[in-house]
Design an enzyme around this catalytic site. Structure first.
Site, PDB file in Angstrom:
ATOM      1  N   TRP A   1      26.593  27.377  23.654  1.00 43.91           N
ATOM      2  CA  TRP A   1      25.890  28.453  22.950  1.00 43.91           C
ATOM      3  C   TRP A   1      25.108  29.212  24.003  1.00 43.91           C
ATOM      4  O   TRP A   1      24.230  28.653  24.655  1.00 43.91           O
ATOM      5  CB  TRP A   1      24.962  27.873  21.885  1.00 43.91           C
ATOM      6  CG  TRP A   1      24.375  28.893  20.966  1.00 43.91           C
ATOM      7  CD1 TRP A   1      25.043  29.763  20.152  1.00 43.91           C
ATOM      8  CD2 TRP A   1      22.977  29.143  20.753  1.00 43.91           C
ATOM      9  NE1 TRP A   1      24.164  30.531  19.449  1.00 43.91           N
ATOM     10  CE2 TRP A   1      22.880  30.184  19.793  1.00 43.91           C
ATOM     11  CE3 TRP A   1      21.809  28.595  21.265  1.00 43.91           C
ATOM     12  CZ2 TRP A   1      21.665  30.675  19.345  1.00 43.91           C
ATOM     13  CZ3 TRP A   1      20.592  29.093  20.818  1.00 43.91           C
ATOM     14  CH2 TRP A   1      20.526  30.115  19.871  1.00 43.91           C
TER      15      TRP A   1
ATOM     16  N   ARG B   1      27.050  22.300  15.660  1.00 45.10           N
ATOM     17  CA  ARG B   1      25.861  22.733  16.388  1.00 45.10           C
ATOM     18  C   ARG B   1      25.873  24.232  16.663  1.00 45.10           C
ATOM     19  O   ARG B   1      24.843  24.802  17.004  1.00 45.10           O
ATOM     20  CB  ARG B   1      25.782  21.986  17.729  1.00 45.10           C
ATOM     21  CG  ARG B   1      25.496  20.503  17.575  1.00 45.10           C
ATOM     22  CD  ARG B   1      25.766  19.765  18.885  1.00 45.10           C
ATOM     23  NE  ARG B   1      25.247  18.405  18.801  1.00 45.10           N
ATOM     24  CZ  ARG B   1      24.226  17.953  19.509  1.00 45.10           C
ATOM     25  NH1 ARG B   1      23.611  18.746  20.351  1.00 45.10           N
ATOM     26  NH2 ARG B   1      23.816  16.711  19.395  1.00 45.10           N
TER      27      ARG B   1
ATOM     28  N   GLU C   1      13.021  30.883   1.740  1.00 45.29           N
ATOM     29  CA  GLU C   1      14.221  30.106   2.079  1.00 45.29           C
ATOM     30  C   GLU C   1      15.476  30.797   1.560  1.00 45.29           C
ATOM     31  O   GLU C   1      16.508  30.829   2.240  1.00 45.29           O
ATOM     32  CB  GLU C   1      14.099  28.696   1.514  1.00 45.29           C
ATOM     33  CG  GLU C   1      15.359  27.849   1.581  1.00 45.29           C
ATOM     34  CD  GLU C   1      15.842  27.546   2.990  1.00 45.29           C
ATOM     35  OE1 GLU C   1      16.932  26.954   3.110  1.00 45.29           O
ATOM     36  OE2 GLU C   1      15.150  27.899   3.973  1.00 45.29           O
TER      37      GLU C   1
ATOM     38  N   LYS D   1      18.526  31.986   3.960  1.00 42.14           N
ATOM     39  CA  LYS D   1      19.912  31.552   3.770  1.00 42.14           C
ATOM     40  C   LYS D   1      20.847  32.751   3.677  1.00 42.14           C
ATOM     41  O   LYS D   1      21.932  32.771   4.257  1.00 42.14           O
ATOM     42  CB  LYS D   1      20.031  30.704   2.493  1.00 42.14           C
ATOM     43  CG  LYS D   1      19.554  29.280   2.654  1.00 42.14           C
ATOM     44  CD  LYS D   1      20.509  28.468   3.507  1.00 42.14           C
ATOM     45  CE  LYS D   1      19.892  27.151   3.917  1.00 42.14           C
ATOM     46  NZ  LYS D   1      18.853  27.290   4.964  1.00 42.14           N
TER      47      LYS D   1
ATOM     48  N   GLU E   1      21.178  34.596   7.182  1.00 46.20           N
ATOM     49  CA  GLU E   1      21.863  33.864   8.242  1.00 46.20           C
ATOM     50  C   GLU E   1      23.338  33.642   7.928  1.00 46.20           C
ATOM     51  O   GLU E   1      24.155  33.532   8.837  1.00 46.20           O
ATOM     52  CB  GLU E   1      21.173  32.534   8.539  1.00 46.20           C
ATOM     53  CG  GLU E   1      21.192  31.503   7.457  1.00 46.20           C
ATOM     54  CD  GLU E   1      20.386  30.249   7.825  1.00 46.20           C
ATOM     55  OE1 GLU E   1      20.073  30.069   9.015  1.00 46.20           O
ATOM     56  OE2 GLU E   1      20.071  29.460   6.930  1.00 46.20           O
TER      57      GLU E   1
ATOM     58  N   CYS F   1      24.161  23.469  22.335  1.00 48.70           N
ATOM     59  CA  CYS F   1      25.439  23.135  22.955  1.00 48.70           C
ATOM     60  C   CYS F   1      25.788  21.669  22.707  1.00 48.70           C
ATOM     61  O   CYS F   1      24.954  20.872  22.293  1.00 48.70           O
ATOM     62  CB  CYS F   1      25.378  23.389  24.450  1.00 48.70           C
ATOM     63  SG  CYS F   1      24.723  25.005  24.906  1.00 48.70           S
TER      64      CYS F   1
ATOM     65  N   HIS G   1       1.251  45.683  -1.933  1.00 48.17           N
ATOM     66  CA  HIS G   1       0.612  45.912  -0.645  1.00 48.17           C
ATOM     67  C   HIS G   1       1.602  46.411   0.407  1.00 48.17           C
ATOM     68  O   HIS G   1       1.357  46.260   1.609  1.00 48.17           O
ATOM     69  CB  HIS G   1      -0.070  44.628  -0.178  1.00 48.17           C
ATOM     70  CG  HIS G   1      -1.183  44.197  -1.079  1.00 48.17           C
ATOM     71  ND1 HIS G   1      -2.459  44.698  -0.978  1.00 48.17           N
ATOM     72  CD2 HIS G   1      -1.188  43.330  -2.121  1.00 48.17           C
ATOM     73  CE1 HIS G   1      -3.226  44.154  -1.912  1.00 48.17           C
ATOM     74  NE2 HIS G   1      -2.478  43.314  -2.617  1.00 48.17           N
TER      75      HIS G   1
ATOM     76  N   LYS H   1      22.861  24.641  15.270  1.00 47.98           N
ATOM     77  CA  LYS H   1      22.349  23.673  14.303  1.00 47.98           C
ATOM     78  C   LYS H   1      20.993  23.138  14.717  1.00 47.98           C
ATOM     79  O   LYS H   1      20.095  22.981  13.902  1.00 47.98           O
ATOM     80  CB  LYS H   1      23.348  22.513  14.155  1.00 47.98           C
ATOM     81  CG  LYS H   1      22.938  21.467  13.119  1.00 47.98           C
ATOM     82  CD  LYS H   1      22.862  22.066  11.730  1.00 47.98           C
ATOM     83  CE  LYS H   1      22.525  21.026  10.681  1.00 47.98           C
ATOM     84  NZ  LYS H   1      22.296  21.657   9.371  1.00 47.98           N
TER      85      LYS H   1
ATOM     86  N   ASN I   1      23.466  21.135  28.657  1.00 46.30           N
ATOM     87  CA  ASN I   1      22.752  21.695  27.517  1.00 46.30           C
ATOM     88  C   ASN I   1      21.337  22.043  27.955  1.00 46.30           C
ATOM     89  O   ASN I   1      20.708  21.277  28.681  1.00 46.30           O
ATOM     90  CB  ASN I   1      22.650  20.686  26.364  1.00 46.30           C
ATOM     91  CG  ASN I   1      23.982  20.391  25.722  1.00 46.30           C
ATOM     92  OD1 ASN I   1      24.976  21.045  26.005  1.00 46.30           O
ATOM     93  ND2 ASN I   1      24.001  19.397  24.854  1.00 46.30           N
ATOM     94  N   GLY I   2      20.808  23.165  27.501  1.00 43.74           N
ATOM     95  CA  GLY I   2      19.427  23.500  27.788  1.00 43.74           C
ATOM     96  C   GLY I   2      19.297  24.612  28.812  1.00 43.74           C
ATOM     97  O   GLY I   2      20.218  25.414  29.013  1.00 43.74           O
TER      98      GLY I   2
END
Length: 607
Positions: free
Chosen positions: A74, A27, A479, A483, A486, A2, A502, A602, A98-99
């Site tokens: 968020w 963010r 990675e 990418k 997301e 947030c 496997h 973010k 925030n949090g």
């Protein structure tokens, strides 16, 4: 994560609040709101969704005031909607947060017993009512805040304005960042300096468990015990110009295109052009006496650490353990005294990584961090900080910060190898030269943007996509998959190519594209065999390699991306760039929100 912005101003603060929230959009958020002290008392406007919805509300029902707070939320407690959006308001105050307040349930039951009624599902509203209850018991705003902070458990930052106090704002932090901006007859509060960049370049940072009382004449800081403390005022380099998109459609593409420059700037922090060698400043530890390096990070930064493990162990014969911060912090892992704990984070505020850092310090480790925000919590709590020179990264999906992390880690590995006597002077010189060429080679890759865009058209309708690689190419496969998923919401997975037999090879058919990361290093022939295995099962392969690799296998794939021929040592840095570009173009074709993917933030400052 947030975002918070607060202003005690000389003029109407609403434009500054909205502008500050726009600077915090990177963010990630799902609702937004502002509250001000008006002539008639506290008032607020909130909206679910993006800031354009809040702006629309403000156009229909204007709001003004000389003091105010704003928030991008968020969702953690409660679904994203207007009722749960911040600011939360009582008859006595408005609050943004925030949090997470971990003991909110216990507090809410106590408040309910006193007759308080709540309208939202959030822990934030409980915080607002607890402070209010102290005010109604006769405490001053400062006393009410101090009493409430003593009750809250969890990680949070808060900003509060109070009914009847038009020259007062109180902020607090525990585990989540908060910065004070100093003006001339006005004061500011923000989640980071970027939010305040157009308003001031004079910033103070709250330290852990600090709280601050703002008036238009200044700020008074207090520590956890309530004792007044001094916090340094720093000049920040951030400006509003740093966060424009330029002529790019999205911040992400702008940041991808900035990589040659920022890689060069990061490299210049360590590369001596006269001797063409890597030169680090004096470190508070000795590579020769380290029993082990423990690397801890999350997400993309974790993959940077995975690459570094290959580098440190090969170039410096230095044992490395790499761990995900959210797992590491709960394992009670025994660490050898005098070891190096290296923490990697773009923001320097990642909650799990910060908690892991504090555990490692308790275990007697040397603490070093690689961060893109030097004045972050992680940076301030480290014995030594390696500051990447990526500049503000606005896109939620990390691009330039990741490649700058890799460059920094490569420099550390060379320095360790030299100091430990594993690398000869000639080997050190060769690796340093290879690194010095990366900015130019990166620019060459960016010139193929249109070709990669065409490849995106071949895979964007797929439901599942696999990425494979070996050695340092394996983390790049991970990675690339991260990418893609997301940004485009396509299911994608990265695998060590040798693991296909496997289990994962069972997924392969003509509907599953496979992206192969295959520089011509000593893993190449094995990777080529794995590529042949998936092609034998009708997989649609996109092949990433250099000129030599293309001669051998380029014509076998439905598409290929040729990477400049470089020393295998630096190939992970360069092979990162096309997987970023491919994910970007697939996301654009899918029509997703590239800069702010759904459900993502973010910087993750809560568990």
């Amino acid at each position: 994560m947030c975002g918070i912005v607060g202003v005690l101003g000389k003029n109407d603060v609403v434009p500054s609040l909205v502008d500050g929230l726009q600077r915090l959009e990177y963010r990630g958020y799902d609702s937004a709101g502002i509250a001000t002290l008006t002539d008639k008392g506290l008032d607020r406007r909130r909206a679910e969704g993006k800031l354009k919805n809040l702006k629309s509300v403000l156009e229909q029902t204007p709001l003004s005031g000389l003091a105010g707070i704003g928030h991008t939320r968020w969702a953690t407690h409660g679904v994203p909607n207007e009722t749960n959006a911040h600011p939360h308001k009582t008859p006595r105050l408005a609050l943004v947060h925030n949090g997470i307040i971990e003991n909110y349930q216990e507090i809410s039951e106590e408040l309910a017993d006193r007759g308080y009624v709540f309208e939202s599902e959030t822990d934030t509203e409980i915080a607002a009512w607890l402070i209010t209850s102290h005010l109604e018991d006769g405490k001053t705003p400062e006393e009410a805040m101090a009493a409430s902070l003593g009750r809250f458990q969890g990680a949070f930052s808060l900003a509060v304005i109070f009914e009847g106090f038009d020259d007062l704002m109180i902020g607090a932090r525990r585990g989540a960042p908060l910065a004070v901006g100093w003006g001339d007859g006005e004061m500011f509060l923000g989640s980071d300096a970027l939010a305040l960049a157009p308003l001031t370049n004079r910033i103070s940072y709250l330290e852990e468990d600090d709280w601050v009382v703002l008036t238009r004449e200044g700020a008074t800081f207090y520590d956890k015990s309530g004792a007044e403390v001094a916090r340094e005022v720093k000049q920040t380099q951030l400006t509003g110009a740093l966060i424009g998109k330029g002529n790019h459609r999205h911040f992400m593409m702008k940041e991808i295109m900035e990589q040659p420059a920022v890689i060069g700037e990061t490299l210049n922090s360590f590369f001596n052009p006269k001797t063409r060698t890597i030169t680090l400043p004096d470190l508070p530890f000795d590579w020769n006496t380290l029993p082990k390096v423990t690397i801890v990070a999350c997400g993309t930064s974790y993959y940077a650490g995975m690459v570094a493990k290959y580098w440190f162990e090969k170039l410096a014969a230095l044992p490395v353990e790499i761990d995900i911060a959210s797992e590491f912090r709960y394992r009670s892992m025994p660490l050898p005294k005098g070891g190096l704990a290296l923490f990697i984070s773009q923001s320097g505020e990642t909650a799990d990584t910060l908690a892991a850092l504090r555990y490692a310090r308790e275990e007697g480790q040397h603490i070093a961090s690689i961060v893109n925000v030097e004045e972050s919590s992680m940076g301030r709590e480290s014995d030594f900080v390696f500051h990447t020179q990526a500049g503000p990264e606005i896109g939620v999906a990390s691009t330039k910060a990741f490649t700058c992390q890799l460059v920094t880690l490569a420099c550390l590995a060379i320095d360790a190898g030299k100091k430990r006597g594993v690398l000869s002077e000639d080997e050190e010189a060769a690796l340093s030269r290879a690194l010095s060429e990366v900015p130019a080679r990166a620019a060459e890759i960016l010139a193929h943007d249109e070709a990669i865009q065409e490849l995106a058209k071949k895979i964007f309708e797929a439901r599942d996509i696999l990425y494979i690689g070996r050695g340092p190419g394996y983390p790049i496969a991970l990675e690339g998959a991260l990418k893609l998923k997301e940004l485009s919401y396509i299911h994608a997975e990265g695998y060590a190519a040798g693991e296909l037999k496997h289990g994962p090879i069972a997924l392969i058919d003509e509907q599953v594209p496979v992206i192969v990361v295959a520089p011509t290093d000593h893993f190449f022939e094995k990777t080529a065999s794995n590529m042949q295995e998936v092609m034998a099962r009708n997989a649609q392969v996109i092949f990433m390699s250099d000129a030599e690799g293309m001669k051998k296998l380029g014509d076998k794939a439905i598409g290929s991306i040729e990477i400049p021929t470089v020393d295998p040592f630096v190939s992970p840095i360069l092979y990162t760039i096309p997987v970023q570009i491919l994910a970007y173009h697939v996301a654009v074709l899918k029509g997703t929100d590239v800069d702010q993917p759904r459900n993502l933030a973010k910087s993750v400052t809560v568990e």
